[in-house]
Motif scaffolding. Structure first.
Motif, PDB file in Angstrom:
ATOM      1  N   LYS A   1      38.714  -4.804 -48.050  1.00  0.00           N
ATOM      2  CA  LYS A   1      38.318  -6.159 -47.670  1.00  0.00           C
ATOM      3  C   LYS A   1      37.230  -6.134 -46.592  1.00  0.00           C
ATOM      4  CE  LYS A   1      42.709  -8.386 -48.868  1.00  0.00           C
ATOM      5  NZ  LYS A   1      43.909  -9.096 -48.381  1.00  0.00           N
ATOM      6  N   GLN A   2      37.315  -5.175 -45.700  1.00  0.00           N
ATOM      7  CA  GLN A   2      36.265  -5.058 -44.687  1.00  0.00           C
ATOM      8  C   GLN A   2      34.937  -4.679 -45.327  1.00  0.00           C
ATOM      9  OE1 GLN A   2      37.188  -2.818 -41.086  1.00  0.00           O
ATOM     10  NE2 GLN A   2      39.363  -3.151 -41.405  1.00  0.00           N
TER      11      GLN A   2
ATOM     12  N   SER B   1      33.622  -8.166 -45.651  1.00  0.00           N
ATOM     13  CA  SER B   1      33.417  -8.199 -44.190  1.00  0.00           C
ATOM     14  C   SER B   1      34.515  -9.016 -43.506  1.00  0.00           C
ATOM     15  CB  SER B   1      32.039  -8.788 -43.854  1.00  0.00           C
ATOM     16  OG  SER B   1      31.012  -7.999 -44.390  1.00  0.00           O
ATOM     17  N   ILE B   2      35.747  -8.829 -43.975  1.00  0.00           N
ATOM     18  CA  ILE B   2      36.902  -9.501 -43.397  1.00  0.00           C
ATOM     19  C   ILE B   2      37.852  -8.463 -42.832  1.00  0.00           C
ATOM     20  CG2 ILE B   2      38.992 -10.831 -43.920  1.00  0.00           C
ATOM     21  CD1 ILE B   2      36.520 -12.556 -43.723  1.00  0.00           C
ATOM     22  N   ASP B   3      38.103  -8.576 -41.529  1.00  0.00           N
ATOM     23  CA  ASP B   3      39.038  -7.714 -40.825  1.00  0.00           C
ATOM     24  C   ASP B   3      40.157  -8.613 -40.310  1.00  0.00           C
ATOM     25  OD1 ASP B   3      40.454  -6.228 -38.977  1.00  0.00           O
ATOM     26  OD2 ASP B   3      38.690  -5.296 -38.082  1.00  0.00           O
ATOM     27  N   GLN B   4      41.375  -8.396 -40.826  1.00  0.00           N
ATOM     28  CA  GLN B   4      42.483  -9.287 -40.450  1.00  0.00           C
ATOM     29  C   GLN B   4      42.690  -9.332 -38.938  1.00  0.00           C
ATOM     30  OE1 GLN B   4      44.271 -11.509 -41.767  1.00  0.00           O
ATOM     31  NE2 GLN B   4      44.586 -11.149 -43.940  1.00  0.00           N
ATOM     32  N   ASN B   5      42.583  -8.189 -38.297  1.00  0.00           N
ATOM     33  CA  ASN B   5      42.794  -8.186 -36.849  1.00  0.00           C
ATOM     34  C   ASN B   5      41.695  -8.952 -36.120  1.00  0.00           C
ATOM     35  OD1 ASN B   5      44.447  -7.076 -34.570  1.00  0.00           O
ATOM     36  ND2 ASN B   5      42.440  -6.266 -34.008  1.00  0.00           N
ATOM     37  N   ALA B   6      40.449  -8.862 -36.620  1.00  0.00           N
ATOM     38  CA  ALA B   6      39.337  -9.584 -35.990  1.00  0.00           C
ATOM     39  C   ALA B   6      39.496 -11.091 -36.138  1.00  0.00           C
ATOM     40  CB  ALA B   6      38.016  -9.130 -36.603  1.00  0.00           C
ATOM     41  N   LEU B   7      40.261 -11.522 -37.157  1.00  0.00           N
ATOM     42  CA  LEU B   7      40.467 -12.963 -37.351  1.00  0.00           C
ATOM     43  C   LEU B   7      41.297 -13.582 -36.223  1.00  0.00           C
ATOM     44  CD1 LEU B   7      41.156 -13.191 -41.196  1.00  0.00           C
ATOM     45  CD2 LEU B   7      39.091 -13.884 -39.970  1.00  0.00           C
ATOM     46  N   ARG B   8      42.002 -12.766 -35.462  1.00  0.00           N
ATOM     47  CA  ARG B   8      42.856 -13.310 -34.402  1.00  0.00           C
ATOM     48  C   ARG B   8      42.038 -14.080 -33.363  1.00  0.00           C
ATOM     49  NH1 ARG B   8      47.859 -11.258 -35.311  1.00  0.00           N
ATOM     50  NH2 ARG B   8      47.939  -9.279 -36.443  1.00  0.00           N
ATOM     51  N   LYS B   9      40.796 -13.711 -33.175  1.00  0.00           N
ATOM     52  CA  LYS B   9      39.988 -14.450 -32.200  1.00  0.00           C
ATOM     53  C   LYS B   9      39.606 -15.835 -32.721  1.00  0.00           C
ATOM     54  CE  LYS B   9      35.488 -12.332 -33.471  1.00  0.00           C
ATOM     55  NZ  LYS B   9      35.910 -11.248 -34.352  1.00  0.00           N
TER      56      LYS B   9
ATOM     57  N   LEU C   1      46.648 -15.106 -34.339  1.00  0.00           N
ATOM     58  CA  LEU C   1      47.182 -14.928 -35.682  1.00  0.00           C
ATOM     59  C   LEU C   1      46.084 -14.442 -36.621  1.00  0.00           C
ATOM     60  CD1 LEU C   1      49.205 -18.268 -36.020  1.00  0.00           C
ATOM     61  CD2 LEU C   1      49.923 -16.124 -34.952  1.00  0.00           C
ATOM     62  N   ASN C   2      46.451 -13.616 -37.588  1.00  0.00           N
ATOM     63  CA  ASN C   2      45.522 -13.347 -38.666  1.00  0.00           C
ATOM     64  C   ASN C   2      45.709 -14.423 -39.736  1.00  0.00           C
ATOM     65  OD1 ASN C   2      47.697 -12.580 -40.354  1.00  0.00           O
ATOM     66  ND2 ASN C   2      47.504 -10.431 -39.784  1.00  0.00           N
ATOM     67  N   SER C   3      44.970 -14.341 -40.821  1.00  0.00           N
ATOM     68  CA  SER C   3      45.030 -15.434 -41.800  1.00  0.00           C
ATOM     69  C   SER C   3      46.390 -15.506 -42.484  1.00  0.00           C
ATOM     70  CB  SER C   3      43.916 -15.277 -42.835  1.00  0.00           C
ATOM     71  OG  SER C   3      44.035 -14.062 -43.540  1.00  0.00           O
ATOM     72  N   ASP C   4      47.032 -14.354 -42.716  1.00  0.00           N
ATOM     73  CA  ASP C   4      48.357 -14.362 -43.330  1.00  0.00           C
ATOM     74  C   ASP C   4      49.373 -15.037 -42.413  1.00  0.00           C
ATOM     75  OD1 ASP C   4      47.393 -13.034 -45.543  1.00  0.00           O
ATOM     76  OD2 ASP C   4      47.982 -11.047 -44.819  1.00  0.00           O
ATOM     77  N   GLU C   5      49.285 -14.742 -41.123  1.00  0.00           N
ATOM     78  CA  GLU C   5      50.227 -15.335 -40.173  1.00  0.00           C
ATOM     79  C   GLU C   5      49.973 -16.830 -40.001  1.00  0.00           C
ATOM     80  OE1 GLU C   5      50.683 -11.153 -37.684  1.00  0.00           O
ATOM     81  OE2 GLU C   5      49.296 -12.696 -37.017  1.00  0.00           O
ATOM     82  N   LEU C   6      48.719 -17.236 -40.086  1.00  0.00           N
ATOM     83  CA  LEU C   6      48.415 -18.664 -40.023  1.00  0.00           C
ATOM     84  C   LEU C   6      49.046 -19.380 -41.214  1.00  0.00           C
ATOM     85  CD1 LEU C   6      46.764 -20.696 -38.263  1.00  0.00           C
ATOM     86  CD2 LEU C   6      44.948 -20.466 -39.974  1.00  0.00           C
ATOM     87  N   GLU C   7      48.985 -18.758 -42.388  1.00  0.00           N
ATOM     88  CA  GLU C   7      49.650 -19.333 -43.565  1.00  0.00           C
ATOM     89  C   GLU C   7      51.156 -19.414 -43.348  1.00  0.00           C
ATOM     90  OE1 GLU C   7      48.672 -17.361 -47.187  1.00  0.00           O
ATOM     91  OE2 GLU C   7      46.510 -17.525 -46.865  1.00  0.00           O
TER      92      GLU C   7
END
Length: 662
Positions: free
Chosen positions: A345-346, A350-358, A453-459
């Motif tokens: 996915k990265q 260009s999607i990094d789940q951990n980077a989505l936390r910001k 949260l990453n996107s999965d946790e937001l869901e």
């Protein structure tokens, strides 16, 4: 068949505070009582004594006549409210209290409540009262039908010896369920990983991890520790070790408990002349019979099998290319999947789940979820300072914006700690009853990263919030029909539909406005990449859900075999095979927590969720559609069957097209 109630005999039993709202009269706020370990037993004994007295009084009443329906149902409503006010607080303390003695004493109380509920639903006199009355409207007809089925399913019409056996089975099942959950919840094992084994993990993750005197990292089974490790730790052997331990966190104690439960459920079905527990349970759900579930699962299998293989092959190719090794020598193991999915996915999106936390700070995501719900459903959340069982728990009153009336309350318990319930869930501990002017309470429980949260946790956040809204926006006449009392294979539909608000631009772009310090704004390109990354891996994801559902159905057929042997065979037949040494069924809590012969309901509900989503016509923040949904789905609880609820919202019968298109 969960009893419900409202109870006040002890001063500590129910805290009631006054609240002055800007545009409302002074209102009464019922709260969860905070009992210490010594207070639980007398609270439980006094509460159960009160409901036993009510039940005995109802049994002594003159024989009911057809025209007595309103009185018969009102008497039952009062009894159920009294019982719920004992069970609700104790259930929260059992799952969430940081004090192990409180949890233990609460568990003992829940066992006694279960025994009482069985006695209640085996009362021939109470059963006769419902059988004698003639309902006055559709709501009463549905309530009578549900209650009659509840009495019959508990064995009220069985021969005396079979009725006694049914009682013993139900009591034993409650003990097994509590012990199974306790073995997982109280497992505080920590795994030790060297600095070399944690390479690849985010700096923020490592900074907050516990360490021993030698500088090694100590990691447990909380999701904010386990999930990032499986996604980012470069060391394959470390991931394998962690996954095996995680899969075995209920072992070895829980496998014998699961086997006992399987055998008891099969015996239960046989008491009713039914060939399997699946037949016993599913006959009361939307599917009606196991054959309908089997057909549905075959359709899912046909849709996901080739996609799963394609995705796994892509992961294998990505691994071979990254590690510069021949494809023929490259294998994807089960502990590799999350790691290589994240890498792909990265690279691809260009999607990094951990980077989505910001993008999704936790302290912004929560008020965002409240605001989205407020806009859609015409409600307002007001945080209040009330007694709570842990200092990180927050409480909100819920008001209707049109009438300014307080309609309920919610608690949010979002972060991990030792001894706490380990998954994400919504606990509807107090149901609504407009007849009794009773307001509901729901508790949202999760184990999120405190920073973001990453996107999965937001869901996950909005999924569980969907359950909470189903509870607090319910407006049913009788408490037995409130909120999430719907069929088990419909109950996930509202929450699964709500997940879409964690993926769409018009709702997601609002989140940055709640950041306490500036956080990045999601632009169209980023959202497009996030959507593509979310969609990638559907074959693997649905194939795993299919395995869980198929395994559950297999366990509850006409011959209850060895649960681990069945799992090893079924998982072994999947493309990734069985991981030797793992005992996943020992931590499959759904099988002991109400989803036996019902795990298929997650995908069954998703069919309905995606169909209901079509009613919004792509405009997810439309308050008019939200209010219609609140009125036709959330407010009605189980006053109608699931199919009829969906028909009322959509204006047509449900369709599976959207699900299989996806």
């Amino acid at each position: 068949m969960k009893p419900s109630s409202f109870f006040r005999p002890l001063s500590a039993a129910l805290l009631t505070l006054s609240l002055t709202h800007a545009m409302a009269k002074e209102v009464e706020r019922p709260l969860i009582p905070l009992l210490n370990a010594e207070e639980i037993a007398p609270f439980c004994a006094r509460g159960l004594a009160g409901v036993r007295t009510q039940a005995a009084g109802m049994e002594k009443l003159p024989k009911a006549r057809p025209g007595d329906a309103k009185k018969v149902f009102a008497d039952w409503n009062r009894l159920q409210m009294a019982l719920e006010d004992v069970q609700g607080p104790v259930e929260i303390l059992n799952n969430m209290s940081p004090d192990p003695k409180v949890r233990s004493n609460a568990e003992a109380c829940l066992v006694e409540i279960s025994k009482f509920a069985t006695d209640l639903f085996q009362s021939k006199k109470l059963y006769a009262r419902f059988k004698a009355v003639k309902p006055g409207d559709a709501v009463e007809r549905k309530l009578r039908q549900d209650l009659m089925e509840g009495f019959e399913d508990t064995g009220v019409s069985l021969a005396p010896d079979k009725r006694e056996r049914m009682k013993a089975i139900l009591e034993k099942m409650e003990l097994l369920s509590q012990e199974f959950a306790r073995n997982i919840r109280d497992n505080n094992q920590k795994l030790t990983f060297t600095p070399d084994e944690v390479k690849g993990l985010p700096d923020a993750y490592l900074a907050r991890a516990k360490r021993d005197d030698q500088g090694n990292y100590l990691l447990g089974f909380e999701y904010p520790e386990f999930n990032p490790f499986m996604e980012y730790a470069d060391n394959s052997d470390a991931r394998r070790r962690y996954q095996i331990a995680f899969a075995n966190r209920g072992a070895p104690k829980n496998l014998p408990l699961l086997k006992q439960a399987m055998d008891l459920r099969l015996e239960m079905a046989h008491l009713f002349g039914l060939p399997s527990y699946a037949h016993y349970a599913i006959r009361r759900r939307m599917a009606l019979q196991p054959e309908a579930v089997d057909k549905f699962l075959r359709e899912v299998q046909g849709a996901v099998t080739s996609l799963e293989k394609k995705e796994l092959e892509e992961l294998r190719e990505s691994k071979a290319q990254t590690q510069k090794q021949p494809l023929a020598d490259t294998k994807i193991e089960r502990w590799d999947v999350s790691y290589w999915q994240q890498k792909l996915k990265q690279t691809r999106y260009s999607i990094d789940q951990n980077a989505l936390r910001k993008y999704f700070p936790t302290d912004a995501a929560v008020p965002w979820a409240l605001q989205v719900s407020s806009t859609l459903y015409g409600i307002e959340f007001k945080q209040a300072d009330v007694p709570v069982w842990h200092d990180e728990v927050k409480y909100y009153d819920v008001f209707d914006t049109r009438s300014h009336a307080r309609i309920g309350g919610i608690y949010l318990d979002l972060f991990p700690r030792d001894g706490k319930y380990g998954h994400a869930a919504a606990f509807p501990i107090r149901g609504v009853s407009t007849l009794a002017r009773r307001t509901p309470i729901s508790v949202l429980v999760a184990n999120f990263d405190r920073a973001g949260l990453n996107s999965d946790e937001l869901e996950t956040l909005v999924h569980e919030f969907g359950h909470v809204l189903h509870g607090v926006l319910s407006s049913t006449r009788y408490v037995a029909q409130s909120g999430t009392s719907v069929e088990r294979d419909f109950v996930e539909a509202p929450s699964q539909m709500y997940e879409e608000w964690a993926r769409r631009k018009e709702s997601l772009t609002l989140l940055s406005t709640f950041c306490k310090t500036p956080c990045p704004t999601l632009d169209d390109a980023m959202l497009k990449r996030m959507t593509a990354a979310h969609n990638y891996g559907r074959g693997i994801r649905y194939a795993r859900q299919l395995l869980y559902a198929s395994y559950d159905m297999n366990l509850h057929r006409d011959a209850a075999g060895d649960p681990l042997a069945i799992w090893e065979k079924m998982e072994g037949a999947t493309p990734l095979g069985h991981v030797a040494g793992t005992e996943f069924p020992g931590q499959f809590g759904h099988l002991m927590g109400g989803y036996a012969a019902g795990y298929y309901g997650y995908m069954w509900s998703e069919v309905l969720a995606l169909d209901m989503l079509s009613r919004y016509q792509g405009k997810l923040m439309n308050p008019a559609t939200g209010q219609l949904y609140r009125k036709t789905i959330l407010a009605r609880g189980s006053e109608l069957r699931g199919n009829d609820l969906v028909r009322g919202f959509l204006g047509r019968k449900p369709s599976s097209k959207a699900f299989f298109d996806e």
